[in-house]
Scaffold this active site. Structure first.
Site, PDB file in Angstrom:
ATOM      1  N   TYR A 134      -5.252  -2.504  -3.002  1.00 47.29           N
ATOM      2  CA  TYR A 134      -4.577  -1.110  -3.165  1.00 47.29           C
ATOM      3  C   TYR A 134      -4.911   0.290  -2.975  1.00 47.29           C
ATOM      4  O   TYR A 134      -5.866   0.267  -2.272  1.00 47.29           O
ATOM      5  CB  TYR A 134      -4.452  -1.513  -4.845  1.00 47.29           C
ATOM      6  CG  TYR A 134      -5.270  -1.082  -5.573  1.00 47.29           C
ATOM      7  CD1 TYR A 134      -6.477  -0.423  -5.218  1.00 47.29           C
ATOM      8  CD2 TYR A 134      -4.862  -1.283  -7.038  1.00 47.29           C
ATOM      9  CE1 TYR A 134      -7.629  -0.438  -6.234  1.00 47.29           C
ATOM     10  CE2 TYR A 134      -6.331  -1.582  -7.601  1.00 47.29           C
ATOM     11  CZ  TYR A 134      -6.972  -0.468  -7.123  1.00 47.29           C
ATOM     12  OH  TYR A 134      -8.391  -1.048  -8.600  1.00 47.29           O
ATOM     13  N   GLU A 135      -3.768   0.782  -2.612  1.00 48.73           N
ATOM     14  CA  GLU A 135      -3.709   2.400  -2.037  1.00 48.73           C
ATOM     15  C   GLU A 135      -3.972   2.257  -0.595  1.00 48.73           C
ATOM     16  O   GLU A 135      -5.402   2.986  -0.208  1.00 48.73           O
ATOM     17  CB  GLU A 135      -4.876   3.707  -2.721  1.00 48.73           C
ATOM     18  CG  GLU A 135      -4.242   3.066  -4.030  1.00 48.73           C
ATOM     19  CD  GLU A 135      -5.469   4.993  -5.151  1.00 48.73           C
ATOM     20  OE1 GLU A 135      -5.422   5.863  -4.308  1.00 48.73           O
ATOM     21  OE2 GLU A 135      -4.776   4.736  -6.054  1.00 48.73           O
ATOM     22  N   GLY A 136      -3.486   1.386   0.188  1.00 44.91           N
ATOM     23  CA  GLY A 136      -3.863   1.446   1.849  1.00 44.91           C
ATOM     24  C   GLY A 136      -5.128   0.132   1.515  1.00 44.91           C
ATOM     25  O   GLY A 136      -6.266   0.436   1.370  1.00 44.91           O
TER      26      GLY A 136
END
Length: 380
Positions: free
Chosen positions: A362-364
């Site tokens: 998550y978040e990239g």
């Protein structure tokens, strides 16, 4: 770069450590088992000032620096990554986005209760077909004059059912591509907004991750963040800071696992001596300590750059990439050091191993971070 922490930063770290060990740890296994959101614990984090750490006190925040935030995130994440991801989203994505880019009216109405911990926020970017490819937004926000008509679906949304305020990224003008995307503030009680079923996850099971549905939701124009078409840039700038939070979370998961592995290696005996005295285990601990310290320095560097007002995009991507890889690798090693005991819930390390995996996603994802890093390096 000054590596010496201030007295205030040390006090923040110690307060977070005390809270994690004495409040979060007693019920963390049960919350993970039952997928129970730590509502009371999050409320207490808000009372301590940890839900709006970097927000100006005039908007209900604690006015701390990013380094203090990293220190607190590491300590909370050592024990309960489900609580720390709620804390990270509220701090790094929601509060940061509103303070940095919101109007004064938006700050007074939405930021104050979020930063003070009275309410919780959620950041809504990912969709069934638009995760890493954030330009491919299928959620639409049609300009109706004095409001937008919002339709679409967002998934994998942290704090999905616990939030009161949602920052939603949606496409207004497809012909403009990423320049036609807007960021809108959606309130929980707006007609047409529905919360889907909770996801049954591998790790961070105490956090509530949901799909959100929007059907003809009327969002007032005053709820748009920034100028028309600013949404994609808003998301990217916000996520850059969010990666510092996830790097700190990954760091905490890894360092928490190492602390447990060291303690166990001093208690467990094999072949007539404590297992840490066997070179095979000692070398594992040496690798853990070295890689975790490297992750810590990368994370603190990105935080220090942000505090100094310098560009931290590359540093935060490096920190997030490396810390998440270390978290996954070293939690597996912690389970290995515990042997059979590491495979049962009582000893905590199996949960940390499960929690570590999401930090690579998550978040990239790690792959996206490598794209960001390679582009930055090649453009020099």
């Amino acid at each position: 770069m000054n590596l010496n922490l201030t007295e205030e930063q040390l006090a923040v770290r110690d307060a977070a450590r005390d809270f994690a060990q004495n409040v979060l740890k007693p019920g963390v296994i049960e919350r993970d088992r039952d997928q129970r959101f730590p509502a009371d614990e999050i409320r207490q984090l808000g009372e301590l000032g940890f839900m709006g750490m970097m927000v100006d006190p005039q908007y209900g925040g604690s006015g701390m620096d990013t380094v203090s935030y990293v220190l607190a995130m590491e300590e909370i994440s050592k024990v309960d990554a489900s609580a720390s991801v709620c804390m990270s989203v509220n701090n790094s994505l929601v509060c940061y986005g509103l303070q940095e880019f919101g109007t004064e009216e938006q700050k007074q109405k939405f930021l104050v209760p979020l930063a003070s911990g009275q309410k919780i926020g959620a950041f809504c970017l990912s969709e069934p077909e638009a995760g890493s490819d954030a330009t491919s937004q299928r959620t639409t926000a049609v300009d109706m004059g004095d409001h937008y008509l919002l339709n679409g679906t967002k998934n994998w949304i942290t704090n999905g059912n616990s939030a009161s305020t949602y920052l939603v990224i949606a496409q207004t003008d497809p012909e403009k591509g990423h320049r036609g995307i807007n960021a809108l503030i959606v309130e929980r009680d707006m007609p047409g907004f529905q919360i889907g079923a909770k996801e049954d996850k591998l790790g961070i099971r105490g956090s509530d991750t949901h799909t959100l549905m929007f059907q003809d939701v009327k969002v007032p124009k005053e709820n748009r963040i920034g100028e028309d078409g600013f949404g994609f840039k808003f998301a990217m700038k916000t996520l850059s800071g969010g990666r510092i939070g996830i790097a700190a979370q990954a760091l905490g998961i890894a360092s928490g696992a190492m602390e447990l592995a060291i303690a166990y290696s001093k208690e467990r005996k094999a072949f007539g001596k404590e297992i840490h005295k066997h070179q095979a285990i000692g070398f594992k601990l040496a690798d853990m300590a070295t890689q975790i310290e490297a992750a810590r320095l990368l994370t603190l560097k990105s935080a220090a750059l942000k505090d100094a007002g310098e560009n931290y995009d590359l540093a935060s991507s490096m920190a997030k990439l490396y810390a998440s890889e270390v978290a996954m690798k070293q939690t597996v090693e912690a389970v290995q050091i515990h042997g059979g005991y590491g495979y049962v819930k009582e000893y905590h390390v199996e949960r940390l191993m499960r929690d570590a995996k999401i930090t690579q996603i998550y978040e990239g994802t790690s792959e996206v971070q490598k794209i960001v890093i390679s582009r930055a390096v090649l453009s020099e």
